[in-house]
Design an enzyme around this catalytic site. Structure first.
Site, PDB file in Angstrom:
ATOM      1  N   ALA A  17      -1.499   9.373  -1.273  1.00 60.23           N
ATOM      2  CA  ALA A  17      -2.895   9.782  -1.160  1.00 60.23           C
ATOM      3  C   ALA A  17      -3.736   8.558  -0.792  1.00 60.23           C
ATOM      4  O   ALA A  17      -3.375   7.425  -1.121  1.00 60.23           O
ATOM      5  CB  ALA A  17      -3.365  10.380  -2.471  1.00 60.23           C
ATOM      6  N   GLY A  60       1.546  11.081  -3.157  1.00 63.40           N
ATOM      7  CA  GLY A  60       1.210  12.378  -2.568  1.00 63.40           C
ATOM      8  C   GLY A  60       2.075  12.712  -1.359  1.00 63.40           C
ATOM      9  O   GLY A  60       2.325  13.893  -1.067  1.00 63.40           O
ATOM     10  N   GLU A 115       5.181  14.095  -2.633  1.00 63.62           N
ATOM     11  CA  GLU A 115       4.897  15.477  -3.045  1.00 63.62           C
ATOM     12  C   GLU A 115       4.887  16.402  -1.830  1.00 63.62           C
ATOM     13  O   GLU A 115       5.411  17.520  -1.874  1.00 63.62           O
ATOM     14  CB  GLU A 115       3.565  15.536  -3.795  1.00 63.62           C
ATOM     15  CG  GLU A 115       3.651  14.803  -5.122  1.00 63.62           C
ATOM     16  CD  GLU A 115       2.345  14.742  -5.885  1.00 63.62           C
ATOM     17  OE1 GLU A 115       1.352  14.265  -5.297  1.00 63.62           O
ATOM     18  OE2 GLU A 115       2.312  15.157  -7.052  1.00 63.62           O
ATOM     19  N   GLU A 174       2.279   6.224  -8.677  1.00 58.19           N
ATOM     20  CA  GLU A 174       0.982   6.529  -9.300  1.00 58.19           C
ATOM     21  C   GLU A 174       0.761   5.794 -10.618  1.00 58.19           C
ATOM     22  O   GLU A 174      -0.334   5.330 -10.920  1.00 58.19           O
ATOM     23  CB  GLU A 174       0.846   8.037  -9.556  1.00 58.19           C
ATOM     24  CG  GLU A 174       0.506   8.867  -8.335  1.00 58.19           C
ATOM     25  CD  GLU A 174       1.732   9.345  -7.579  1.00 58.19           C
ATOM     26  OE1 GLU A 174       2.816   8.741  -7.739  1.00 58.19           O
ATOM     27  OE2 GLU A 174       1.595  10.315  -6.811  1.00 58.19           O
TER      28      GLU A 174
HETATM   29  N1  CO8 Z   1      -4.238   4.572   0.580  1.00 60.71           N
HETATM   30  C1  CO8 Z   1      -5.068   3.863   1.387  1.00 60.71           C
HETATM   31  N2  CO8 Z   1      -4.641   2.854   2.172  1.00 60.71           N
HETATM   32  C2  CO8 Z   1      -3.331   2.540   2.168  1.00 60.71           C
HETATM   33  C3  CO8 Z   1      -2.411   3.238   1.341  1.00 60.71           C
HETATM   34  C4  CO8 Z   1      -2.913   4.296   0.530  1.00 60.71           C
HETATM   35  N3  CO8 Z   1      -2.105   5.047  -0.257  1.00 60.71           N
HETATM   36  N4  CO8 Z   1      -1.188   2.712   1.534  1.00 60.71           N
HETATM   37  C5  CO8 Z   1      -1.325   1.720   2.440  1.00 60.71           C
HETATM   38  N5  CO8 Z   1      -2.621   1.608   2.823  1.00 60.71           N
HETATM   39  C6  CO8 Z   1      -3.174   0.666   3.793  1.00 60.71           C
HETATM   40  C7  CO8 Z   1      -3.187  -0.738   3.251  1.00 60.71           C
HETATM   41  O1  CO8 Z   1      -4.322  -0.935   2.427  1.00 60.71           O
HETATM   42  C8  CO8 Z   1      -3.207  -1.571   4.506  1.00 60.71           C
HETATM   43  O2  CO8 Z   1      -4.511  -1.576   5.008  1.00 60.71           O
HETATM   44  P1  CO8 Z   1      -5.170  -2.999   5.546  1.00 60.71           P
HETATM   45  O3  CO8 Z   1      -4.315  -3.343   6.737  1.00 60.71           O
HETATM   46  O4  CO8 Z   1      -6.561  -2.627   5.876  1.00 60.71           O
HETATM   47  O5  CO8 Z   1      -5.005  -3.947   4.421  1.00 60.71           O
HETATM   48  C9  CO8 Z   1      -2.354  -0.748   5.484  1.00 60.71           C
HETATM   49  O6  CO8 Z   1      -2.328   0.578   4.925  1.00 60.71           O
HETATM   50  C10 CO8 Z   1      -0.940  -1.238   5.591  1.00 60.71           C
HETATM   51  O7  CO8 Z   1      -0.380  -1.318   4.296  1.00 60.71           O
HETATM   52  P2  CO8 Z   1       0.260  -2.676   3.700  1.00 60.71           P
HETATM   53  O8  CO8 Z   1      -0.312  -3.860   4.362  1.00 60.71           O
HETATM   54  O9  CO8 Z   1       0.157  -2.595   2.207  1.00 60.71           O
HETATM   55  O10 CO8 Z   1       1.774  -2.472   4.172  1.00 60.71           O
HETATM   56  P3  CO8 Z   1       3.091  -3.059   3.477  1.00 60.71           P
HETATM   57  O11 CO8 Z   1       4.210  -2.760   4.402  1.00 60.71           O
HETATM   58  O12 CO8 Z   1       2.872  -4.455   3.021  1.00 60.71           O
HETATM   59  O13 CO8 Z   1       3.273  -2.173   2.148  1.00 60.71           O
HETATM   60  C11 CO8 Z   1       3.384  -0.134   0.871  1.00 60.71           C
HETATM   61  C12 CO8 Z   1       3.568  -0.818   2.238  1.00 60.71           C
HETATM   62  C13 CO8 Z   1       4.392  -0.693  -0.131  1.00 60.71           C
HETATM   63  C14 CO8 Z   1       3.607   1.342   1.077  1.00 60.71           C
HETATM   64  C15 CO8 Z   1       1.952  -0.419   0.337  1.00 60.71           C
HETATM   65  O14 CO8 Z   1       1.032  -0.134   1.357  1.00 60.71           O
HETATM   66  C16 CO8 Z   1       1.570   0.393  -0.860  1.00 60.71           C
HETATM   67  O15 CO8 Z   1       2.009   0.091  -1.972  1.00 60.71           O
HETATM   68  N6  CO8 Z   1       0.743   1.436  -0.669  1.00 60.71           N
HETATM   69  C17 CO8 Z   1       0.247   2.265  -1.727  1.00 60.71           C
HETATM   70  C18 CO8 Z   1       1.310   3.183  -2.251  1.00 60.71           C
HETATM   71  C19 CO8 Z   1       0.781   4.027  -3.372  1.00 60.71           C
HETATM   72  O16 CO8 Z   1       0.422   3.571  -4.430  1.00 60.71           O
HETATM   73  N7  CO8 Z   1       0.769   5.356  -3.156  1.00 60.71           N
HETATM   74  C20 CO8 Z   1       0.367   6.309  -4.142  1.00 60.71           C
HETATM   75  C21 CO8 Z   1      -1.067   6.613  -4.024  1.00 60.71           C
HETATM   76  S1  CO8 Z   1      -1.602   7.624  -5.379  1.00 60.71           S
HETATM   77  C22 CO8 Z   1      -1.158   9.187  -4.936  1.00 60.71           C
HETATM   78  O17 CO8 Z   1      -0.535   9.411  -3.949  1.00 60.71           O
HETATM   79  C23 CO8 Z   1      -1.640  10.262  -5.862  1.00 60.71           C
HETATM   80  C24 CO8 Z   1      -1.240  11.653  -5.401  1.00 60.71           C
HETATM   81  C25 CO8 Z   1      -2.085  12.666  -6.080  1.00 60.71           C
HETATM   82  C26 CO8 Z   1      -2.362  13.909  -5.325  1.00 60.71           C
HETATM   83  C27 CO8 Z   1      -2.219  13.907  -3.807  1.00 60.71           C
HETATM   84  C28 CO8 Z   1      -3.455  14.282  -3.075  1.00 60.71           C
HETATM   85  C29 CO8 Z   1      -3.328  14.061  -1.567  1.00 60.71           C
END
Ligand code: CO8
Length: 258
Positions: free
Chosen positions: A66, A109, A112, A132
């Site tokens: 998400a 998400g 999911e 999460e």
């Molecule tokens: N939301 C917003 N932006 C994101 C997300 C995200 N989930 N994931 C990555 N991005 C962005 C980063 O901020 C980054 O942006 P910028 O270049 O502006 O800094 C860009 O995408 C590239 O990401 P990274 O530089 O972090 O790339 P890496 O290869 O270093 O890392 C990862 C990849 C490991 C996937 C890392 O990006 C990460 O940990 N992302 C977040 C993962 C996460 O926590 N996901 C769970 C979110 S909570 C959730 O899903 C709740 C679900 C509930 C219901 C669903 C409703 C839709």
């Protein structure tokens, strides 16, 4: 056919393709994207020329979860009144099979969303997981329920409490995904498989999907009754007559979905 901002759609033969398309943020799912996915799926579901749906991600990942930017300032009351998960509930009403093709990450998400697909193919390097907990929240779009029903309590507890990543090999081992492929051929193999299902008799495919879904929620007895009704129903179709006649006449059946 309206145009979408967060996804790309394309029809390939009898396959309706949907690609998540916010590659700069690894296809982070904002609410509008989820709404668009549902609109595209419902369009495909109504289109008699489309027989199956394939869901994939553009860029480096299926999706990283998400959109955290969108959730940061959310509060409980606004989430309750927004009621965004009704879009997710509509996913359960899609009658045609949905195949997910996962490469890179399918986290939170996005995992999911993948678990809502009827079948999943993944690249050998794909990684799944529910991170999460690391954000002080938990899965909210069915993750704790679907994963547990799929793999049982033991591994679901471990994965969701720790937030650790699940490799494609592990996902295959625990029956989360159907097969793995080298990333270069993932889409090609997924489309090939989807193309084969698209040529199966559409009514039988529809009733099979529906019946298998009932197995998850219903007791065995109720599920068997449901299956039986669907089995009887198919004998009202021309495709049943055609399928059996073709077998006797030793020729290929010509299914019409009627
Ligand atoms: N939301 C917003 N932006 C994101 C997300 C995200 N989930 N994931 C990555 N991005 C962005 C980063 O901020 C980054 O942006 P910028 O270049 O502006 O800094 C860009 O995408 C590239 O990401 P990274 O530089 O972090 O790339 P890496 O290869 O270093 O890392 C990862 C990849 C490991 C996937 C890392 O990006 C990460 O940990 N992302 C977040 C993962 C996460 O926590 N996901 C769970 C979110 S909570 C959730 O899903 C709740 C679900 C509930 C219901 C669903 C409703 C839709």
């Amino acid at each position: 056919n309206r145009s979408f901002e967060n996804i790309e759609t394309a029809v390939k033969g009898k396959i309706g393709l949907i690609e998540l398309n916010r590659p700069k943020v690894l296809n982070a799912l904002n609410r509008q994207m989820v709404t668009e996915i549902l609109e595209a799926m419902e369009q495909y579901d109504r289109d008699p020329d489309i027989k199956i749906i394939v869901l994939a991600g553009k860029g480096r990942a299926f999706a990283a979860g998400a959109d955290i930017d969108e959730m940061m300032d959310a509060d409980a009351i606004s989430l309750e009144t927004l009621n965004q998960f009704t879009d997710w509930d509509r996913l359960a009403w899609i009658k045609k099979p949905i195949i997910g093709a996962v490469h890179g990450f399918a986290l939170g998400g996005a995992f999911e969303l993948a678990l809502c697909c009827d079948m999943l193919f993944a690249s050998e390097k794909a990684e799944f997981g529910f991170p999460e907990v690391n954000l002080g929240i938990m899965p909210g779009a069915g993750g704790t329920q679907r994963l547990t029903k799929l793999v049982g309590k033991t591994k679901a507890m471990e994965w969701v409490l720790s937030g650790k990543r699940i490799s494609a090999t592990e996902a295959l081992h625990f029956g989360i995904i159907n097969s793995t492929f080298a990333e270069e051929v993932l889409m090609e193999e997924t489309m090939k498989f989807a193309g084969n299902i698209a040529n199966q008799p559409p009514l039988a495919v529809r009733m099979i999907k529906e019946s298998i879904h009932k197995a998850v929620d219903y007791s065995l007895y109720e599920g068997m009754q449901y299956e039986r009704k669907n089995f009887y129903l198919l004998f009202a179709s021309e495709d049943q007559k055609e399928g059996m006649r073709a077998f006797k006449e030793k020729r290929k059946p010509d299914f019409k979905g009627k």
